[in-house]
Design an enzyme around this catalytic site. Structure first.
Site, short mmCIF file in Angstrom:
data_model
loop_
_atom_site.label_atom_id
_atom_site.label_comp_id
_atom_site.label_asym_id
_atom_site.label_seq_id
_atom_site.Cartn_x
_atom_site.Cartn_y
_atom_site.Cartn_z
N ASP A 11 0.85 -1.19 0.00
CA ASP A 11 0.00 0.00 0.00
C ASP A 11 0.89 1.24 0.00
O ASP A 11 1.83 1.33 0.78
CB ASP A 11 -0.90 0.02 1.24
CG ASP A 11 -2.05 -0.96 1.09
OD1 ASP A 11 -2.19 -1.55 0.00
OD2 ASP A 11 -2.81 -1.13 2.06
N ASP A 130 -13.84 -6.12 -5.49
CA ASP A 130 -14.03 -6.35 -4.05
C ASP A 130 -15.48 -6.78 -3.86
O ASP A 130 -16.39 -6.12 -4.36
CB ASP A 130 -13.82 -5.04 -3.26
CG ASP A 130 -12.39 -4.51 -3.37
OD1 ASP A 130 -11.51 -5.28 -3.78
OD2 ASP A 130 -12.17 -3.32 -3.07
#
Lengths: 251, 196
Positions: A11, A130
């Site tokens: 990330d 997702d």
């Protein structure tokens, strides 16, 4: 034989890695390039950089990072996070990214997939999905799983394939962060219904979870973040165990 | 040594440039015929779709120059495919350097093939110090079947050409610039070939 891929995910915020990392040998734990180099040496097959910054400087900072990673790293890497136009993708690929991953922008504007594929080819377009189960049905979510959409996982995945995406990165929000294994049932169904590679994401905690997602989940690649960042699982050891289980890996 | 990467607008060439830089050389990007002809080594890259890449190549006027080059030439991925007779993708006529037709993988396997596969039956100096069954990185939906010019074999659905060679022309389906240390060795071997 085509090997199953192990994919650490980093990330990134404002050009720096954000999730805590536990590498004592790092000079600068926030430097994505240094971390990428370590993973590459340990035997990662591919890397994903997920940009979560929302500043105006974002595009330039991310492009600079991509350039620095490409300069140093000799394995493929994917860049995702807030990519919403042909121009965004062009800049990242020009700077050396191998693939880009799009998520919300594809749900909001599915034709973006066709436009990107027409300009850059299927091979570099990954669509990230997702999803989580609501009353027994897998529903696509946006904003890191916070916002439900009208779309159902398997229908959307099929549409993504038909629009030309080269690969799907499926994250189960029900499994993400649980360290209790990947969503193998849904993954296996994706692999059965689709004819493009599927990357499993969400739920990695132990070595056996990787074995299971390749065997039962039929995944082509498995992505994880914290188990690698905190050295709970070493990539070299993981691959050795997978090999012992008869799973083809690159060692 | 002068290394030229042919720049005709098809795909990501930054990674190839960086890979050569990591070996201690500098590569120039060019679409200038004189510059390409004067190079010691020529790299012919390509990603994306065959017919549009071939259109860009034809528009640059380089389609006649490339088959006439005398120095070692390395086609990578789509670059290799365009060096073949033709491709099923977009029904494309290629440069005709390699005497083989590029076809699509069948529906028995996931397409594109993405990831690390093994190379075997290595037959050229291009693979010096590379062991049989080493992994290399590929991303492709079309492939060149095995033929007399095959110098490395890989297997996905069928056995196919991972690399081809004819005279001074080399083609690799995989991405040496993304194939870790093995890929770096192969690029190094290419750069070490005798320039005529």
């Amino acid at each position: 034989m085509l090997a199953k891929r192990i994919v650490p995910c980093l990330d990134i915020k404002d050009g720096r890695t954000v999730k805590g990392v536990n590498f004592v040998d790092l000079r600068d734990a926030g430097d994505p390039v240094e971390l990428a180099e370590i993973y590459s040496k340990e035997g990662a097959d591919e890397l994903v950089f997920l940009d979560i910054s929302a500043t105006e400087q974002k595009r330039k900072t991310l492009a600079d990072l991509v350039y620095r990673v490409a300069e140093k790293i000799n394995i493929p890497f994917t860049v995702g996070g807030g990519i919403s136009s042909v121009e965004d993708v062009d800049v990242l690929l020009q700077n050396g990214a191998d693939k880009v991953s799009i998520n919300s922008s594809a749900v909001k504007n599915p034709k973006l997939i066709n436009d990107l594929v027409a300009k850059f080819g299927s091979q570099c377009i990954v669509v990230a999905i997702d999803a989580k189960q609501i009353e027994g049905e897998w529903i696509v979510h946006l904003v890191g799983g916070k916002v439900p959409t009208e779309r159902k996982l398997f229908e959307w995945a099929k549409e993504v394939e038909e629009r030309g995406a080269g690969e799907i990165l499926f994250t189960s929000m029900d499994h993400d962060g649980t360290k209790d294994g990947f969503a193998n049932e849904a993954l296996a169904k994706l692999s059965q219904e689709l004819n493009i590679p599927i990357i499993a994401s969400g739920g990695a905690g132990k070595v056996v979870h990787f074995t299971d997602t390749f065997k039962e989940g039929k995944a082509d690649a498995a992505l994880a973040a914290s188990v690698f960042h905190f050295k709970e699982i070493g990539i070299g050891d993981l691959k050795k165990e997978l090999q012992e289980e008869g799973i083809p890996v690159r060692i | 040594m002068k290394i030229v990467i042919i720049n005709y607008g098809a795909g990501n060439i930054q990674s190839i440039k960086f890979a050569i830089q990591r070996l201690g050389y500098t590569a120039v990007l060019s679409d200038d015929p004189e510059e390409i002809k004067s190079a010691d080594k020529v790299i012919f890259p390509g990603v994306g779709e065959a017919s549009s890449a071939m259109k860009m190549l034809n528009a640059s006027g380089l389609q006649t120059l490339i088959p006439e080059l005398k120095q070692p030439v390395l086609g990578i991925c789509l670059g290799m495919q365009l060096m073949c007779n033709k491709s099923e993708e977009g029904n494309t006529t290629g440069l005709g350097i390699f005497d083989v037709d590029v076809v699509r993988f069948s529906k028995n396997v996931k397409v594109p093939q993405i990831g690390w596969n093994q190379i075997t039956s290595l037959k050229s100096g291009l693979f010096d110090k590379v062991d049989d069954k080493e992994h290399i990185y590929l991303v492709h939906s079309f492939y060149a079947p095995l033929c007399d010019e095959t110098i490395a074999t890989s297997e996905y659905d069928v056995a196919y050409s991972a690399a081809l060679k004819k005279d001074n022309f080399y083609g690799v389906q995989f991405h040496p610039e993304k194939s870790s240390e093995v890929g770096a060795q192969i690029l190094k071997n290419f750069l070490s070939l005798e320039s005529n």
